[in-house]
Design a protein around this motif. Structure first.
Motif, PDB file in Angstrom:
ATOM      1  N   GLY A   7     -48.640   3.266 -18.122  1.00  0.00           N
ATOM      2  CA  GLY A   7     -49.135   2.957 -19.129  1.00  0.00           C
ATOM      3  C   GLY A   7     -50.678   2.596 -18.750  1.00  0.00           C
ATOM      4  O   GLY A   7     -51.299   1.810 -18.674  1.00  0.00           O
ATOM      5  N   GLY A   8     -51.307   3.535 -20.879  1.00  0.00           N
ATOM      6  CA  GLY A   8     -52.904   2.970 -20.763  1.00  0.00           C
ATOM      7  C   GLY A   8     -53.175   2.984 -22.282  1.00  0.00           C
ATOM      8  O   GLY A   8     -53.554   3.925 -22.861  1.00  0.00           O
ATOM      9  N   GLY A   9     -52.070   2.154 -23.358  1.00  0.00           N
ATOM     10  CA  GLY A   9     -51.886   2.596 -24.107  1.00  0.00           C
ATOM     11  C   GLY A   9     -51.569   3.865 -25.212  1.00  0.00           C
ATOM     12  O   GLY A   9     -50.109   4.066 -24.484  1.00  0.00           O
ATOM     13  N   GLY A  30     -42.872   8.281 -22.768  1.00  0.00           N
ATOM     14  CA  GLY A  30     -41.537   7.450 -22.948  1.00  0.00           C
ATOM     15  C   GLY A  30     -42.116   5.716 -23.247  1.00  0.00           C
ATOM     16  O   GLY A  30     -43.372   5.371 -23.451  1.00  0.00           O
ATOM     17  N   TYR A  31     -41.001   5.098 -22.723  1.00  0.00           N
ATOM     18  CA  TYR A  31     -40.976   4.016 -23.483  1.00  0.00           C
ATOM     19  C   TYR A  31     -40.614   3.558 -21.997  1.00  0.00           C
ATOM     20  O   TYR A  31     -38.793   3.975 -21.134  1.00  0.00           O
ATOM     21  N   THR A  49     -39.571  -4.988 -29.014  1.00  0.00           N
ATOM     22  CA  THR A  49     -38.797  -4.444 -27.968  1.00  0.00           C
ATOM     23  C   THR A  49     -38.818  -4.422 -26.630  1.00  0.00           C
ATOM     24  O   THR A  49     -38.074  -4.962 -25.927  1.00  0.00           O
ATOM     25  N   GLY A  50     -40.166  -5.076 -26.446  1.00  0.00           N
ATOM     26  CA  GLY A  50     -40.509  -5.315 -25.149  1.00  0.00           C
ATOM     27  C   GLY A  50     -41.488  -4.154 -24.741  1.00  0.00           C
ATOM     28  O   GLY A  50     -40.882  -3.696 -23.545  1.00  0.00           O
ATOM     29  N   HIS A  51     -40.908  -3.233 -24.668  1.00  0.00           N
ATOM     30  CA  HIS A  51     -40.931  -1.379 -24.429  1.00  0.00           C
ATOM     31  C   HIS A  51     -42.674  -1.075 -24.244  1.00  0.00           C
ATOM     32  O   HIS A  51     -43.329  -2.090 -24.909  1.00  0.00           O
ATOM     33  N   ILE A  52     -43.102  -0.733 -23.026  1.00  0.00           N
ATOM     34  CA  ILE A  52     -44.836  -0.678 -23.642  1.00  0.00           C
ATOM     35  C   ILE A  52     -44.302   1.173 -23.304  1.00  0.00           C
ATOM     36  O   ILE A  52     -43.978   1.935 -22.712  1.00  0.00           O
ATOM     37  N   GLU A  53     -45.218   1.933 -24.229  1.00  0.00           N
ATOM     38  CA  GLU A  53     -45.028   3.261 -23.978  1.00  0.00           C
ATOM     39  C   GLU A  53     -46.683   4.055 -22.481  1.00  0.00           C
ATOM     40  O   GLU A  53     -47.473   3.567 -22.624  1.00  0.00           O
ATOM     41  N   VAL A  54     -45.543   4.704 -22.328  1.00  0.00           N
ATOM     42  CA  VAL A  54     -45.575   5.032 -21.217  1.00  0.00           C
ATOM     43  C   VAL A  54     -45.605   6.837 -20.721  1.00  0.00           C
ATOM     44  O   VAL A  54     -45.517   7.007 -21.987  1.00  0.00           O
ATOM     45  N   VAL A  55     -45.906   7.603 -19.803  1.00  0.00           N
ATOM     46  CA  VAL A  55     -45.920   8.090 -18.977  1.00  0.00           C
ATOM     47  C   VAL A  55     -45.711   8.341 -17.807  1.00  0.00           C
ATOM     48  O   VAL A  55     -45.776   7.347 -16.857  1.00  0.00           O
TER      49      VAL A  55
END
Length: 173
Positions: A7-9, A30-31, A49-55
């Motif tokens: 995750g980096g933004g 994804g998340y 939701t507590g998720h992080i946007e990631v690849v």
């Protein structure tokens, strides 16, 4: 094939840097690590939701190592800012390395120590290294966004301050 989850933004800006490397087979937006199963972009973007946007990067370890993946990754965002990235603020945009096994955790800690020791940043790296608990693929419109929406992507990449930050710390972006 191995996987790296980072995750980096905004995940739109984390696909292009990896697409160009031999051994990288796929980069999926994804998340990760939230409390809702199969979240939507609308849900995640609320920051509740507590998720992080990631690849999630599928790569061939015999062609490109996890350490090389991380060295590319650290040139794509501000690893000293855990409150979000550039114009995107909130926990869903925090940077993170979500490791798949203990070897990835150890490698991430080593890379962070090396980059911190280089003094490329004015502040210490505080990007969390945490276990991957879940990954949900984002909606199709968020996949390969830089290819599908070049104008929007380029305006966002520059306008958010990401491009200038990267150029200031690493040279060409």
């Amino acid at each position: 094939m191995a996987k790296a989850t980072l995750g980096g933004g905004c995940f739109w800006c984390l696909v292009k840097p990896f697409d160009q490397w031999d051994g990288v087979n796929e980069v999926i937006s994804g998340y990760s690590n939230g409390e809702v199963d199969n979240p939507t972009y609308a849900q995640v973007s609320t920051g509740t939701t507590g998720h992080i946007e990631v690849v999630q990067i599928d790569y061939e370890e015999d062609v490109i190592s996890f350490e090389e993946i991380l060295n590319i990754f650290f040139k794509t965002f501000d690893p000293t800012d855990t409150g979000g990235q550039f114009g995107d603020r909130g926990s869903q945009y925090m940077p993170a390395i979500l490791y798949h096994d203990e070897q990835q955790k150890e490698t991430a800690e080593k890379v962070i120590e090396e980059i911190d020791g280089s003094n490329v940043f004015d502040k210490p790296i505080n990007t969390p290294v945490m276990p991957l608990e879940s990954f949900y693929e984002a909606e199709e419109e968020h996949q390969d966004f830089y290819k599908k929406n070049q104008g929007h992507y380029n305006a966002y990449y520059k306008g958010s301050g990401r491009k200038a930050f990267i150029e200031n710390h690493w040279g060409e972006s």
